[in-house]
Scaffold this motif. Structure first.
Motif, PDB file in Angstrom:
ATOM      1  N   THR A  82       0.858  -1.143  -0.064  1.00 10.36           N
ATOM      2  CA  THR A  82      -0.018   0.094  -0.138  1.00 10.36           C
ATOM      3  C   THR A  82       1.094   1.166  -0.082  1.00 10.36           C
ATOM      4  OG1 THR A  82      -1.813  -1.401   1.392  1.00 10.36           O
ATOM      5  CG2 THR A  82      -1.830   1.278   1.156  1.00 10.36           C
ATOM      6  N   GLN A  83       0.376   2.028  -1.060  1.00 10.93           N
ATOM      7  CA  GLN A  83       1.415   3.360  -1.025  1.00 10.93           C
ATOM      8  C   GLN A  83       0.727   4.536  -0.337  1.00 10.93           C
ATOM      9  OE1 GLN A  83       2.244   4.400  -5.344  1.00 10.93           O
ATOM     10  NE2 GLN A  83       3.926   2.969  -5.206  1.00 10.93           N
ATOM     11  N   HIS A  84       1.337   5.328   0.604  1.00 10.22           N
ATOM     12  CA  HIS A  84       0.860   6.286   1.142  1.00 10.22           C
ATOM     13  C   HIS A  84       1.121   7.663   0.513  1.00 10.22           C
ATOM     14  CE1 HIS A  84       0.091   3.313   4.248  1.00 10.22           C
ATOM     15  NE2 HIS A  84       1.460   3.064   4.348  1.00 10.22           N
ATOM     16  N   SER A  85       0.527   8.677   0.840  1.00  9.13           N
ATOM     17  CA  SER A  85       0.493   9.908   0.425  1.00  9.13           C
ATOM     18  C   SER A  85       1.945  10.670   0.791  1.00  9.13           C
ATOM     19  CB  SER A  85      -0.732  10.836   0.974  1.00  9.13           C
ATOM     20  OG  SER A  85      -0.492  10.916   2.265  1.00  9.13           O
ATOM     21  N   ASN A  86       2.618  10.158   1.702  1.00  8.17           N
ATOM     22  CA  ASN A  86       3.986  10.971   2.045  1.00  8.17           C
ATOM     23  C   ASN A  86       5.026  10.167   1.265  1.00  8.17           C
ATOM     24  OD1 ASN A  86       4.046   8.588   3.310  1.00  8.17           O
ATOM     25  ND2 ASN A  86       4.564   9.365   5.429  1.00  8.17           N
ATOM     26  N   GLY A  87       4.678   9.355   0.292  1.00  7.07           N
ATOM     27  CA  GLY A  87       5.784   8.712  -0.636  1.00  7.07           C
ATOM     28  C   GLY A  87       6.173   7.432   0.227  1.00  7.07           C
ATOM     29  N   THR A  88       5.909   6.827   1.293  1.00  8.21           N
ATOM     30  CA  THR A  88       6.153   5.766   1.944  1.00  8.21           C
ATOM     31  C   THR A  88       5.257   4.502   1.500  1.00  8.21           C
ATOM     32  OG1 THR A  88       4.954   6.133   3.980  1.00  8.21           O
ATOM     33  CG2 THR A  88       7.349   6.867   3.781  1.00  8.21           C
ATOM     34  N   THR A  89       5.594   3.099   1.750  1.00 11.13           N
ATOM     35  CA  THR A  89       4.941   2.189   1.252  1.00 11.13           C
ATOM     36  C   THR A  89       4.855   1.019   2.378  1.00 11.13           C
ATOM     37  OG1 THR A  89       5.616   2.312  -1.012  1.00 11.13           O
ATOM     38  CG2 THR A  89       4.815   0.199  -0.325  1.00 11.13           C
ATOM     39  N   THR A  90       3.824   0.461   2.687  1.00  5.24           N
ATOM     40  CA  THR A  90       3.489  -0.650   3.568  1.00  5.24           C
ATOM     41  C   THR A  90       3.546  -1.876   2.991  1.00  5.24           C
ATOM     42  OG1 THR A  90       2.591   0.612   5.324  1.00  5.24           O
ATOM     43  CG2 THR A  90       2.267  -1.608   5.418  1.00  5.24           C
ATOM     44  N   THR A  91       4.354  -2.809   3.174  1.00  7.32           N
ATOM     45  CA  THR A  91       4.458  -4.354   2.552  1.00  7.32           C
ATOM     46  C   THR A  91       4.118  -5.112   3.565  1.00  7.32           C
ATOM     47  OG1 THR A  91       6.248  -3.515   1.164  1.00  7.32           O
ATOM     48  CG2 THR A  91       5.849  -5.747   1.240  1.00  7.32           C
ATOM     49  N   VAL A  92       3.163  -6.157   3.002  1.00  6.05           N
ATOM     50  CA  VAL A  92       2.496  -7.025   4.000  1.00  6.05           C
ATOM     51  C   VAL A  92       2.793  -8.444   3.035  1.00  6.05           C
ATOM     52  CG1 VAL A  92       0.462  -8.207   5.162  1.00  6.05           C
ATOM     53  CG2 VAL A  92       0.843  -5.699   4.810  1.00  6.05           C
ATOM     54  N   SER A  93       3.404  -9.407   4.042  1.00  6.37           N
ATOM     55  CA  SER A  93       3.411 -10.828   3.520  1.00  6.37           C
ATOM     56  C   SER A  93       2.904 -11.968   4.320  1.00  6.37           C
ATOM     57  CB  SER A  93       4.998 -10.983   3.185  1.00  6.37           C
ATOM     58  OG  SER A  93       5.222 -12.501   2.604  1.00  6.37           O
ATOM     59  N   SER A  94       1.827 -12.712   3.784  1.00  7.22           N
ATOM     60  CA  SER A  94       1.095 -13.756   4.495  1.00  7.22           C
ATOM     61  C   SER A  94       1.731 -15.192   4.052  1.00  7.22           C
ATOM     62  CB  SER A  94      -0.221 -13.362   4.418  1.00  7.22           C
ATOM     63  OG  SER A  94      -0.773 -12.324   4.937  1.00  7.22           O
ATOM     64  N   LEU A  95       1.821 -15.977   5.164  1.00  6.07           N
ATOM     65  CA  LEU A  95       2.148 -17.247   5.000  1.00  6.07           C
ATOM     66  C   LEU A  95       1.242 -18.334   5.041  1.00  6.07           C
ATOM     67  CD1 LEU A  95       4.942 -18.590   4.864  1.00  6.07           C
ATOM     68  CD2 LEU A  95       4.774 -19.321   6.879  1.00  6.07           C
ATOM     69  N   PHE A  96       0.926 -18.926   3.876  1.00 10.17           N
ATOM     70  CA  PHE A  96      -0.181 -19.921   3.999  1.00 10.17           C
ATOM     71  C   PHE A  96       0.145 -21.312   4.149  1.00 10.17           C
ATOM     72  CE2 PHE A  96      -2.148 -15.883   2.495  1.00 10.17           C
ATOM     73  CZ  PHE A  96      -3.450 -15.849   2.974  1.00 10.17           C
ATOM     74  N   GLY A  97      -0.739 -22.023   4.437  1.00  8.89           N
ATOM     75  CA  GLY A  97      -0.663 -23.522   4.458  1.00  8.89           C
ATOM     76  C   GLY A  97      -1.832 -24.383   5.158  1.00  8.89           C
ATOM     77  N   VAL A  98      -1.803 -25.485   4.849  1.00 12.90           N
ATOM     78  CA  VAL A  98      -2.980 -26.416   5.537  1.00 12.90           C
ATOM     79  C   VAL A  98      -2.512 -26.629   7.165  1.00 12.90           C
ATOM     80  CG1 VAL A  98      -4.198 -28.703   5.420  1.00 12.90           C
ATOM     81  CG2 VAL A  98      -3.434 -27.298   3.262  1.00 12.90           C
ATOM     82  N   PRO A  99      -3.322 -26.412   7.838  1.00  8.92           N
ATOM     83  CA  PRO A  99      -2.971 -26.546   9.441  1.00  8.92           C
ATOM     84  C   PRO A  99      -2.990 -28.169   9.669  1.00  8.92           C
ATOM     85  CG  PRO A  99      -5.389 -25.800   9.162  1.00  8.92           C
ATOM     86  CD  PRO A  99      -4.909 -25.893   7.567  1.00  8.92           C
ATOM     87  N   THR A 100      -2.014 -28.612   9.693  1.00  7.35           N
ATOM     88  CA  THR A 100      -1.893 -30.282  10.061  1.00  7.35           C
ATOM     89  C   THR A 100      -0.827 -30.183  11.203  1.00  7.35           C
ATOM     90  OG1 THR A 100      -0.026 -30.395   8.568  1.00  7.35           O
ATOM     91  CG2 THR A 100      -2.165 -30.989   7.665  1.00  7.35           C
ATOM     92  N   LYS A 101      -1.145 -31.421  11.876  1.00 10.30           N
ATOM     93  CA  LYS A 101      -0.024 -31.557  13.016  1.00 10.30           C
ATOM     94  C   LYS A 101       1.529 -31.737  12.462  1.00 10.30           C
ATOM     95  CE  LYS A 101      -1.001 -34.973  15.851  1.00 10.30           C
ATOM     96  NZ  LYS A 101      -1.621 -36.233  16.618  1.00 10.30           N
ATOM     97  N   GLU A 102       1.585 -31.856  11.358  1.00  9.44           N
ATOM     98  CA  GLU A 102       3.074 -31.959  10.692  1.00  9.44           C
ATOM     99  C   GLU A 102       3.520 -30.602  10.451  1.00  9.44           C
ATOM    100  OE1 GLU A 102       0.821 -35.465   9.939  1.00  9.44           O
ATOM    101  OE2 GLU A 102       0.472 -33.681   9.243  1.00  9.44           O
ATOM    102  N   ILE A 103       2.972 -29.637  10.418  1.00  9.73           N
ATOM    103  CA  ILE A 103       3.565 -28.516  10.494  1.00  9.73           C
ATOM    104  C   ILE A 103       3.343 -27.576  11.959  1.00  9.73           C
ATOM    105  CG2 ILE A 103       2.956 -28.192   8.054  1.00  9.73           C
ATOM    106  CD1 ILE A 103       1.120 -25.958   8.961  1.00  9.73           C
ATOM    107  N   ASN A 104       2.972 -28.169  12.689  1.00  8.77           N
ATOM    108  CA  ASN A 104       2.934 -27.511  14.203  1.00  8.77           C
ATOM    109  C   ASN A 104       4.079 -27.595  14.630  1.00  8.77           C
ATOM    110  OD1 ASN A 104       1.441 -26.567  16.471  1.00  8.77           O
ATOM    111  ND2 ASN A 104       1.697 -28.545  17.349  1.00  8.77           N
TER     112      ASN A 104
END
Length: 291
Positions: free
Chosen positions: A211-233
């Motif tokens: 997301t770009q802001h009016s003052n020239g800065t930017t907010t970057t968001v990264s989300s991590l997705f996966g199937v919630p299994t016991k193996e990744i817990n």
């Protein structure tokens, strides 16, 4: 016949005076040409040295300005600016040998001269620099007799991101969900966000948005997705944020949490007079005994 010599003498005298005026005029033109030529040589030889400056917001920046290769008399050093906070050309600082440094159009004690007037050095320092200070600064030397000589100094600012890492309450299941979110807020230029997932590389994926802001800065968001299994817990992953405004990469670690209720309860004899109750759950289950 007696008048003829007088007439010739008068004409001769006239030519001598006329010739004298012509010689005098040529001399004045020659002197003027020499003066202009010398001024031109002086002006072309001297140089005003500046620079292109890039600094991190909140730091102290030096705006360099020095005059070299001239023996003319320096009468004043002036500073102008066109910035985000002052979009119109603004005269804000002058330096003279008699009065020293003086503010124009308002005082701002963040500015301080670090040069020396007698050395023809007009460099100034600006502390706690902000985005509103970004723009073009002009340093002007006023000389006698050649006049003003200037250089423009662009000031560019970097803004470090405000980083955070949050986890989502993923419940055991078969559908892909968001496991964690890594945010690099308000940076300039935009931050790079990446994940280190180790052995989970085939089980999770990342999506990015900005997301770009009016003052020239930017907010970057990264989300991590996966199937919630016991193996990744309980697996540890890392979010790494990179930006030129940071002195080094910023790494944030996160342990994936997959929540599930107790899966089976087992009671066994621990010793001759004691028993053990076992179950698997996240978060850890509370036990109550009855008889």
């Amino acid at each position: 016949m007696e008048a003829l010599p007088v007439f010739v003498s008068l004409r001769s005298n006239f030519y001598e005076r006329s010739s004298s005026r012509q010689v005098s005029g040529c001399t004045r033109l020659t002197l003027l040409f020499v003066l202009i030529f010398n001024l031109s040589r002086c002006s072309s030889a001297l140089r005003v040295i500046g620079g292109n400056i890039t600094e991190v917001q909140g730091e102290t920046v030096v705006l360099p300005c020095k005059l070299i290769d001239t023996t003319e008399t320096l009468t004043q050093i002036s500073w102008q600016r066109m910035t985000r906070g002052k979009p119109q050309n603004d005269n804000f600082y002058t330096i003279t040998s008699q009065n020293g440094p003086q503010f124009v159009n308002g005082r701002d004690d963040r500015f301080q001269i670090i040069g020396n007037f007698s050395d023809k050095n007009g460099s100034i320092q600006l502390s706690n620099v902000t985005l509103l200070d970004e723009g073009v600064y002009t340093c002007i030397f006023t000389l006698f007799p050649s006049g003003n000589h200037e250089t423009k100094i662009p000031l560019n600012l970097l803004v470090p991101p405000v980083t955070s890492l949050s986890h989502n309450h993923a419940v055991l299941g078969n559908e892909e969900v968001s496991l964690a979110t890594c945010t690099a807020a308000g940076s300039r230029p935009p931050a790079e966000v990446r994940w280190l997932t180790g052995t989970l590389a085939e089980k999770v994926r990342a999506t990015d948005s900005s997301t770009q802001h009016s003052n020239g800065t930017t907010t970057t968001v990264s989300s991590l997705f996966g199937v919630p299994t016991k193996e990744i817990n309980q697996h540890v992953v890392q979010c790494v944020v990179t930006n030129p405004a940071l002195s080094k990469e910023e790494t944030m670690s996160f342990t994936i949490q997959v929540y599930f209720s107790p899966m089976g309860v087992y009671i066994g004899e621990k010793s001759k007079d004691s028993f053990r109750c076992v179950t698997e759950a996240n978060p850890s289950a509370n036990f109550t005994w009855r008889r």
